[in-house]
Design an enzyme around this catalytic site. Sequence first.
Site, mmCIF file in Angstrom:
data_model
loop_
_atom_site.group_PDB
_atom_site.id
_atom_site.type_symbol
_atom_site.label_atom_id
_atom_site.label_comp_id
_atom_site.label_asym_id
_atom_site.label_seq_id
_atom_site.Cartn_x
_atom_site.Cartn_y
_atom_site.Cartn_z
ATOM 1 N N LYS A 1 0.842 -1.188 0.000
ATOM 2 C CA LYS A 1 0.000 0.000 0.000
ATOM 3 C C LYS A 1 0.882 1.245 0.000
ATOM 4 C CE LYS A 1 -4.177 -1.816 0.329
ATOM 5 N NZ LYS A 1 -5.300 -1.512 -0.586
ATOM 6 N N LYS B 1 -13.116 -8.421 -7.249
ATOM 7 C CA LYS B 1 -13.428 -8.892 -5.910
ATOM 8 C C LYS B 1 -14.852 -9.413 -5.890
ATOM 9 C CE LYS B 1 -10.312 -5.411 -4.035
ATOM 10 N NZ LYS B 1 -10.152 -4.146 -3.285
#
Length: 367
Positions: free
Chosen positions: A137, A246
């Site tokens: 991240k 997802k």
Amino acid sequence: MGDSAIGGGAVATTRSRKSHTPGANIAFAALPADPREVFSRIAVLSLPMVTRFRGITTREAMLVEGPAGWAEFSPFVEYAVPEASRWLAAALEHACTEPPPPQVDAVPVNGTIPACPPGSVAEVAARYSGVCTFKIKVAEHGLDSLAEDCARIEALRTAAPGAQVRLDANGRYTVAEARTALRTFSRFELDYIEQPVMDVEDLARVRADVDRAGLGIRIAADESIRKASDPLRVAALGAADVIIVKVQPLGGVRAALNVIGASGLPAVVSSALDTSVGLSAGVALAASLPASARPGEGIPACGLGTSALFRSDVADPPLRAAGGVLPVGRVTPAEERLSALAAAPDRVRWWTDRLQRCWDHLRTSPH
């Protein structure tokens, strides 16, 4: 939700009053008014995390048991009913139907490194057994995070030499900031960067800039792939080289497969910070990826290793990578985990009300 709703405990054990097993294409308008007509058990859980991720240190989730097994309904708390309802559609599918036949017995995963201090990277990476790909991240504070982001990449290179590295900016850069950041990141050998900017048109601009500058970094679309119309737009604008899919946000395994087919782009399956139950649906999707979505050899490493971010998960043992892969198959939560991770009564009431509102939305809204 009526007389015997979840009430004061985080685990509700109610028996379905009739058999209700929708097919692969669930007719939402035909669903009964009460979700307990479909779900025989409902549990609201609170999972502590090993580090802050996506701004939270505790992950709340609702698990439901249907005719086919357990499923997960865990949209993030800030999501409104229309968006959260797609997550419920995914739970309905997984609880009431069997996933498409898998093409493999196990899928490779990547590790996820949150926006943690560089000194913590080695400890987090060590939680992913046998993993050869990591996603880091970045851009937690835009360009102000750039030096720390680079230090985090370097720390991972030291902790896991030879590992493939991906970055995820969660759309936090402006176009100008993305240009600066990607030039800086180009000194590292990267697989791709996810969503450097949020807007699809801006994503297309950034990808064109990368190509013109010869930076050799692929652009992946994640937040830009949220509903069925998104992949067509991403593909038409040439906004991405890869799409991240997802199960929960897209409404289920089959809906995600439709999105992948519509895009015509390579796909990487990822997690929405799911528990082991939700991760098993992601594994089912990854195991059924069409060949067109996985050019090269085998299935690309999936972002389904996020159980390692929980101090305690719903399954015992949790669904975590061994040898860098996850097995295909359903996950059943452990009874003692359901008790130990039970959410507080006020949070149970909040999730119970949310379930009913999303359920009503599915039943009454056109799809």
